[in-house]
Every structure is written in structure tokens, then in C-alpha cells.
Write an enzyme that holds these catalytic residues in place. Structure first.
Site, PDB file in Angstrom:
ATOM      1  N   CYS A  73       0.840  -1.191   0.000  1.00 47.75           N
ATOM      2  CA  CYS A  73       0.000   0.000   0.000  1.00 47.75           C
ATOM      3  C   CYS A  73       0.888   1.259   0.000  1.00 47.75           C
ATOM      4  O   CYS A  73       2.067   1.189   0.365  1.00 47.75           O
ATOM      5  CB  CYS A  73      -0.899   0.014   1.239  1.00 47.75           C
ATOM      6  SG  CYS A  73      -2.329  -1.087   1.128  1.00 47.75           S
ATOM      7  N   HIS A 134      -5.977  -1.158  -2.121  1.00 46.11           N
ATOM      8  CA  HIS A 134      -5.787  -2.474  -1.502  1.00 46.11           C
ATOM      9  C   HIS A 134      -6.971  -3.403  -1.753  1.00 46.11           C
ATOM     10  O   HIS A 134      -6.798  -4.630  -1.818  1.00 46.11           O
ATOM     11  CB  HIS A 134      -5.571  -2.303   0.004  1.00 46.11           C
ATOM     12  CG  HIS A 134      -5.239  -3.573   0.727  1.00 46.11           C
ATOM     13  ND1 HIS A 134      -3.947  -4.071   0.826  1.00 46.11           N
ATOM     14  CD2 HIS A 134      -6.033  -4.470   1.387  1.00 46.11           C
ATOM     15  CE1 HIS A 134      -3.954  -5.201   1.518  1.00 46.11           C
ATOM     16  NE2 HIS A 134      -5.201  -5.468   1.865  1.00 46.11           N
ATOM     17  N   HIS A 187      -1.259  -7.518  -6.932  1.00 46.78           N
ATOM     18  CA  HIS A 187       0.116  -7.401  -7.419  1.00 46.78           C
ATOM     19  C   HIS A 187       0.505  -8.662  -8.174  1.00 46.78           C
ATOM     20  O   HIS A 187      -0.143  -9.702  -8.071  1.00 46.78           O
ATOM     21  CB  HIS A 187       1.100  -7.182  -6.266  1.00 46.78           C
ATOM     22  CG  HIS A 187       1.354  -8.416  -5.446  1.00 46.78           C
ATOM     23  ND1 HIS A 187       0.427  -8.955  -4.584  1.00 46.78           N
ATOM     24  CD2 HIS A 187       2.447  -9.245  -5.375  1.00 46.78           C
ATOM     25  CE1 HIS A 187       0.920 -10.039  -4.005  1.00 46.78           C
ATOM     26  NE2 HIS A 187       2.133 -10.249  -4.474  1.00 46.78           N
ATOM     27  N   GLN A 189       4.339 -10.568 -10.073  1.00 46.86           N
ATOM     28  CA  GLN A 189       5.792 -10.637  -9.917  1.00 46.86           C
ATOM     29  C   GLN A 189       6.452 -10.841 -11.276  1.00 46.86           C
ATOM     30  O   GLN A 189       5.796 -11.233 -12.251  1.00 46.86           O
ATOM     31  CB  GLN A 189       6.177 -11.784  -8.985  1.00 46.86           C
ATOM     32  CG  GLN A 189       5.625 -11.641  -7.572  1.00 46.86           C
ATOM     33  CD  GLN A 189       6.091 -12.774  -6.670  1.00 46.86           C
ATOM     34  OE1 GLN A 189       7.275 -12.954  -6.422  1.00 46.86           O
ATOM     35  NE2 GLN A 189       5.133 -13.558  -6.182  1.00 46.86           N
TER      36      GLN A 189
END
Length: 358
Positions: A73, A134, A187, A189
């Protein structure tokens, strides 16, 4: 899109991708952080001809923190996160607990000399934050934000591909605690591997041995489009379908209709039309049982230096959920022998996805 490069308190790189030119990214990371860990150790399995990374420092990585302590966040006066800014569009930073890193330590001796050679786990691992919200999900992003994320993936793939210690770049998203996610903020990666992964080597070998009229991936796409039974959604540039040999209860592959090796090779039209189609597919997946579906979204890109002419960029999206309250687990046949047993016929899965009301 505005691109701003800065650094966190321990020296790790942070890159903002903004949708407006007036975004100010001068916030400074005020935390007192230890130095980043050295690269992991890689050991080569002579029986399977695969590299295994040993990254013991990842045992201490953050695990399901409360919302007010989320490291992804934006920072506040009360909480300093991995992102110093008070808000952001898309942010990418070096993983604090990387499986692969350019911070290579002293060389280690071979574990079993002549059988199990070791190498430093060179490369890089990055975290891609899709939004500062979030409570959001990728499916709730706007098409404009998906385009920004796509630009970030393209930027990072192109940049990481220039590194001498990188052979393949893998962009992916894990969603849902059922998958093993330890941070619930939206999110993904990026893993920049120092080798070509086993899955990609196997796929490229099949493409190399293909006896059909053209590229293996292109021939499969053309056959699926001609058959139509397993098509979930399509537009002028992309096709989403359940593969005839789906291993997971709900598995969808998204292909650009033109063969390209990687995300940076997508043209403007392909980048514009990806978001609307992908968002439709994600919303169909979430609408299947009226709940947020756990999934893995994995971009299959060409290796950096080899067999790029054989590769065909595509996104593999699959969920472990096979029914409300029931998950697909990798049990004996799958985990022990690598032989998948799917509980849902691919044709049925495609039909169910198409019938979801959006």
C-alpha cells in the site's frame, strides 16, 4: 505514460509508471532497512536436468499482514511501506526477499562433485503493484490501467533481457490464498531467470519437432479458432480459449492472433485490445461460482537468446477451484508422476465460461 526511477532505503530499485505527466515521485523511503540478501544458491539436478534454487532467506518473508501493515500500500505518516509515495498508478520494485538476485556472494563448492554442480542464483525478482487500492483486483481495473500494467511488463521484459545474467523473463500473477498468496494487495511478480526454464525448454522442443504446416503454437491456435468449441472470447487481435488438453478445471489461454516472441513485440493495436478481452475473461472466471476465483496468470515469453523464432507469446490463466467449496489439488499422479487428471471436460469448462452473465 511517465516513467520515474528511484531507490528504496536499502538501495533496491523502485520504478513508477504513471498515467499522467504531472505525477510527483520525490517521496523518500525513510525506513532503516538491512542490506538486501545475497543471491540464492542453485543446484543442478542431474536426473531431471533442472536447476533448483535454494533461497533460505525467503523463510522470513512477510506473511499475510493486517491491512494497515500492507507493504504494497502507499506509505502514510503512520506506516512506511515499500512504496514511499502517498498514491501511485503502477509501481515496480526489486523484491526484498528474492529467489534470484544480481547481488552474488562468494562461490560455493559443488554439493556432489561431478554430479550436482552449484551456481549463484543470479538474475532478478521484481514485484509489480497494479494499483494503490488495496481492495481492488486485476478484474476491477480499468482498460487504461491494464494498458499501463502491460507497458510496465513490456518495459521490464525489455530491460531485464539486456542483462548478461538473464536468460528468460517470466511475468505472472498469483491470486488468492488458495494459490499460496502471502500478500493480498493486487500485485504480480517478475522472475528474470539465469537459465531457460524446464517448461519452456519442453515447449520449444515440441515446437522444434513439430511436423505440421507451420509453427506449432500458431497451428494449435488456428485449429482452436476453426473448431470454435472451446473459444471463450475473442476480438480483432486476441483469442481466449480453453485448450483441448487443459490440465486444470478452468484453464484459459490468451494468444495474440499474430505470432510475436514476447510482450515488447506487441504493437499498439494489440496492446490496446488486450485489456478489454482479458478483463472479460477474468470477470467470467469470477462469475463462474459467484466468488473471487483463485488463479495463476502466467506469461509464456521467448527466451532472451535462443529459439525466439519458435516461441509464441501467450498468457496461461488457470484456477485451482473445480466447484464451490472444492479445490483441485496436485495429488499422487500430478505431483509424483507429472500426469494430470482433469475433473472437468475442457468443452464443458468453455461452455460454462461463455454462459456467465456479465
Amino acid at each position: 505514460m511517465k516513467r520515474t526511477v528511484t531507490h528504496l532505503a536499502d538501495g533496491r530499485e523502485l520504478i513508477y509508471f504513471d498515467e499522467r505527466d504531472d505525477a510527483s515521485r520525490d517521496a523518500v523511503d525513510q525506513r532503516d532497512l538491512p542490506a538486501p540478501p545475497p543471491a540464492s544458491e542453485m543446484r543442478h539436478d542431474p536426473i531431471l536436468d533442472e536447476w533448483v534454487a535454494i533461497a533460505a532467506h525467503r523463510q522470513s518473508r512477510t506473511f499475510l499482514p493486517p491491512t494497515d501493515q500492507c507493504p504494497l500500500c502507499p506509505s502514510t505518516p503512520e506506516w512506511q511501506s515499500e512504496i514511499p509515495a502517498a498514491e501511485y498508478d503502477v509501481a515496480v520494485f526489486e523484491n526484498r526477499f528474492p529467489s534470484f538476485s544480481h547481488r552474488v556472494g562468494p562461490a560455493q563448492g559443488d554439493i556432489l562433485p561431478g554430479l550436482v554442480p552449484t551456481r549463484p542464483g543470479a538474475g532478478r525478482c521484481e514485484v509489480v503493484c497494479f494499483t494503490s487500492d488495496h481492495q481492488a483486483s486485476f478484474a476491477s481495473l480499468s482498460p487504461q490501467r491494464v494498458r499501463t500494467v502491460l507497458e510496465a511488463w513490456a518495459d521490464r521484459t525489455a530491460d531485464l533481457s539486456t542483462r548478461d545474467d538473464v536468460e528468460q523473463v517470466f511475468c505472472f500473477e498469483n491470486r488468492g490464498q488458495e494459490i499460496g498468496v502471502t500478500l493480498t494487495h493486487p500485485h504480480g511478480q517478475i522472475y528474470a531467470y539465469p537459465f531457460v526454464t524446464p517448461r519452456t525448454r519442453r515447449m520449444l522442443q515440441s515446437a522444434r519437432e513439430h511436423r505440421g504446416p507451420g509453427n506449432l503454437f500458431a497451428d494449435v491456435l488456428a485449429a482452436e479458432r476453426a473448431d470454435g468449441t472451446r473459444i471463450v472470447a475473442e476480438n480483432a487481435c486476441w483469442t481466449a480459449f480453453v485448450p483441448a488438453t487443459a490440465r486444470w478445471p478452468f484453464e484459459i489461454h490468451l494468444y495474440p492472433n499474430r505470432q510475436v516472441p514476447d510482450i515488447p513485440a506487441l504493437n499498439a493495436a494489440e496492446r490496446d485490445t488486450f485489456g478489454p478481452l482479458y478483463l472479460e475473461v477474468l470477470r467470467r472466471l469470477d462469475g463462474m461460482f459467484g466468488l473471487a476465483m483463485p488463479y495463476i496468470a502466467a506469461w509464456h515469453q521467448a527466451p532472451v537468446r535462443v529459439a525466439r523464432d519458435l516461441a509464441y507469446l501467450h498468457l496461461q490463466l488457470f484456477s485451482t477451484r473445480r466447484a464451490p467449496g472444492k479445490l483441485k489439488y496436485l495429488a499422487g499422479s500430478e505431483s509424483g508422476m507429472g500426469v494430470f487428471v482433469n475433473d472437468v471436460r475442457p468443452e464443458q469448462a468453455a461452455s460454462m465460461l461463455r454462459e456467465v452473465s456479465l
